[in-house]
Design an enzyme around this catalytic site. Structure first.
Site, short mmCIF file in Angstrom:
data_model
loop_
_atom_site.label_atom_id
_atom_site.label_comp_id
_atom_site.label_asym_id
_atom_site.label_seq_id
_atom_site.Cartn_x
_atom_site.Cartn_y
_atom_site.Cartn_z
N CYS A 112 0.88 -1.16 0.09
CA CYS A 112 0.19 0.00 -0.07
C CYS A 112 0.95 1.26 -0.11
O CYS A 112 0.48 2.37 -0.12
CB CYS A 112 -1.06 0.27 1.32
SG CYS A 112 -2.07 -1.40 1.38
N HIS A 248 -2.93 7.14 2.82
CA HIS A 248 -3.56 5.77 2.57
C HIS A 248 -5.03 5.52 2.84
O HIS A 248 -5.08 5.64 4.08
CB HIS A 248 -2.56 4.79 2.49
CG HIS A 248 -3.04 3.35 2.43
ND1 HIS A 248 -3.83 3.02 1.21
CD2 HIS A 248 -2.97 2.45 3.07
CE1 HIS A 248 -3.91 1.94 1.29
NE2 HIS A 248 -3.72 1.37 2.41
N ASN A 278 -10.40 -0.19 0.43
CA ASN A 278 -8.78 0.10 0.21
C ASN A 278 -8.21 -0.44 -1.04
O ASN A 278 -8.13 -1.77 -1.20
CB ASN A 278 -8.24 -0.74 1.53
CG ASN A 278 -6.72 -0.77 1.40
OD1 ASN A 278 -6.17 -0.28 0.54
ND2 ASN A 278 -6.20 -1.00 2.77
O1 UT7 Z 1 -3.41 -1.47 3.89
C1 UT7 Z 1 -3.36 -1.76 4.82
C2 UT7 Z 1 -4.34 -2.84 5.16
N1 UT7 Z 1 -4.76 -3.27 6.56
C3 UT7 Z 1 -5.50 -2.33 7.15
O2 UT7 Z 1 -5.65 -1.34 7.04
C4 UT7 Z 1 -5.95 -3.31 8.59
C5 UT7 Z 1 -5.86 -2.37 9.80
N2 UT7 Z 1 -6.99 -3.01 10.57
C6 UT7 Z 1 -8.20 -2.62 10.69
O3 UT7 Z 1 -8.67 -2.07 9.88
C7 UT7 Z 1 -8.95 -3.36 12.04
O4 UT7 Z 1 -7.98 -4.16 12.46
C8 UT7 Z 1 -10.30 -4.23 10.89
C9 UT7 Z 1 -11.02 -3.38 10.53
C10 UT7 Z 1 -9.33 -5.19 10.08
C11 UT7 Z 1 -10.66 -5.14 12.15
O5 UT7 Z 1 -11.41 -4.41 13.19
P1 UT7 Z 1 -10.86 -4.71 14.57
O6 UT7 Z 1 -12.05 -3.50 15.48
O7 UT7 Z 1 -9.56 -4.65 15.00
O8 UT7 Z 1 -11.62 -5.89 14.73
P2 UT7 Z 1 -11.26 -7.56 15.40
O9 UT7 Z 1 -10.22 -8.02 14.48
O10 UT7 Z 1 -10.70 -7.07 16.77
O11 UT7 Z 1 -12.48 -8.32 15.35
C12 UT7 Z 1 -13.57 -8.15 16.13
C13 UT7 Z 1 -14.67 -9.10 16.01
C14 UT7 Z 1 -14.02 -10.41 15.85
O12 UT7 Z 1 -15.13 -11.28 16.42
P3 UT7 Z 1 -14.96 -11.79 18.10
O13 UT7 Z 1 -13.68 -12.65 18.13
O14 UT7 Z 1 -15.01 -10.62 18.85
O15 UT7 Z 1 -16.18 -12.60 18.47
C15 UT7 Z 1 -14.30 -10.84 14.43
O16 UT7 Z 1 -14.05 -12.14 14.29
O17 UT7 Z 1 -15.08 -8.70 14.70
C16 UT7 Z 1 -15.11 -10.13 13.97
N3 UT7 Z 1 -15.05 -9.52 12.49
C17 UT7 Z 1 -16.13 -9.62 11.85
N4 UT7 Z 1 -17.23 -9.49 11.88
C18 UT7 Z 1 -18.30 -9.13 10.91
C19 UT7 Z 1 -13.83 -9.83 12.02
N5 UT7 Z 1 -14.16 -9.38 10.61
C20 UT7 Z 1 -15.54 -9.20 10.30
C21 UT7 Z 1 -16.73 -8.99 9.33
N6 UT7 Z 1 -17.81 -9.09 9.76
N7 UT7 Z 1 -16.28 -8.49 8.23
#
Ligand code: UT7
Length: 321
Positions: A112, A248, A278
């Site tokens: 990215c 980004h 993204n």
């Molecule tokens: O270019 C660089 C690319 N990468 C990024 O920019 C990623 C940066 N990180 C992020 O943007 C965030 O970490 C995410 C948006 C990817 C995730 O958000 P988060 O607040 O860190 O969520 P999490 O990974 O802690 O997940 C929270 C919950 C989990 O469930 P449990 O374990 O609490 O029951 C996940 O399984 O959300 C669940 N989850 C989803 N639920 C619905 C993960 N993906 C999804 C989804 N829909 N798509």
């Protein structure tokens, strides 16, 4: 002072829109989760087009706007992590598609951060007096690297391309910094599709992208403010002089957090991930082109571009428009 100036921008996104509701039909997710965690409502995905075709379309628009002819281009750098082929490079394909017969062409892999790395690299060539006119592109079709059964990644990304024509001039890029941390490569990684081994009897397997979202989030909100402060310090530029911070477009919450850490109003942080998701190396030049075409960039405006992504890689560029 000899420096590099952006004299034209262009972008291209595929026609097909895929909404959050569309994705909720294939994985266990929903519009509310995606919107509140990321700011994304929809993304554009390719059907037939590849990375190089999109790159060429964005490049043609940038050339048209700049008035620079394809044969005047001496250097083409394509920042991408989703090349259509191992070789030839996507940049060589773009060269053929746009008729930039006099250019030296290569791809640059910085995920990215690809566009920022490519722009800074072209700037170094121009500052050294080696080239005077370059075409910089960020183009990615991450939809071909995504595991569409992984809700943790498939809701985040979209396809697109953005480009800029850069020329030697008296004003333009004022400062830049780039960083890499190879020890954290595993937090955002995509296996190669050429991992077969004859002697070990290993057939090539498909590699997909995997990500530790929280690690990437923490890295971005720490390193982006740091590198921006460094570039401002290098150039003796007060934070208040910056008109826009073009970051980004990964996640709206990352942008909010960076703005808060820099103590800068969100009004100075344009965003469009709502519409495109993204788009990796393409996100900064797509946003820059939209702002440029909307007449938001005035001569003399100071703007910061800052990217972060797999590698890990990050960097920033200070431009006087
Ligand atoms: O270019 C660089 C690319 N990468 C990024 O920019 C990623 C940066 N990180 C992020 O943007 C965030 O970490 C995410 C948006 C990817 C995730 O958000 P988060 O607040 O860190 O969520 P999490 O990974 O802690 O997940 C929270 C919950 C989990 O469930 P449990 O374990 O609490 O029951 C996940 O399984 O959300 C669940 N989850 C989803 N639920 C619905 C993960 N993906 C999804 C989804 N829909 N798509």
């Amino acid at each position: 002072m000899l420096t590099s100036r952006i004299v034209g921008t262009g972008s291209y996104v595929p026609e097909q829109i895929v909404t959050n509701d569309d994705l909720a039909k294939i994985v266990d997710t929903n519009d509310e989760w995606i919107r509140t965690r990321t700011g994304i409502r929809q993304r554009r995905l390719v059907t037939e087009e590849g990375t190089s075709q999109m790159a060429a379309k964005a490049a043609k628009r940038a050339l048209e706007q700049s008035g620079v002819k394809p044969e005047e281009i001496e250097l083409i750098i394509l920042g991408t992590s989703s090349q259509d082929y191992c070789f030839p490079s996507g940049a060589c394909e773009v060269q053929a598609m746009i008729g930039a017969v006099n250019a030296v062409c290569y791809d640059l892999s910085a995920a990215c951060t690809g566009f920022v790395y490519a722009l800074n690299t072209a700037h170094a060539f121009i500052k050294a007096g080696i080239y005077r006119t370059a075409l910089i592109i960020g183009s990615d079709v991450l939809s071909k690297l995504i595991d569409w059964s992984d809700r943790g990644t498939c809701v985040l990304f979209g396809d697109g391309a953005g480009a800029a024509v850069v020329k030697a001039d008296e004003t333009g890029i004022l400062g830049m910094r780039m960083y890499s941390d190879g020890t954290k490569g595993d937090v955002l990684i995509c296996g190669a599709r050429t991992n077969g081994n004859f002697l070990l009897g290993k057939k090539p397997e498909l590699g997909y992208m995997t990500m530790n979202g929280q690690e990437v989030f923490k890295f971005a909100v720490k390193k982006v403010p740091e590198v921006i402060r460094q570039v401002l310090e290098d150039t003796g530029t007060p934070m208040e002089e910056i008109r826009y911070f073009v970051l980004h477009q990964a996640n709206y919450r990352i942008i909010e957090s960076v703005a808060k850490r820099l103590k800068v109003d969100m009004e100075k942080f344009p965003a469009n991930m709502e519409y495109y998701g993204n788009t990796s190396g393409a996100s900064i030049p797509i946003l820059l082109d939209e702002m440029n075409r909307a007449g938001k960039l005035n001569p003399g405006d100071k703007i910061i571009l800052s990217g972060f992504g797999g590698g890990l890689t990050w960097g920033a560029t200070l431009i006087q428009w």
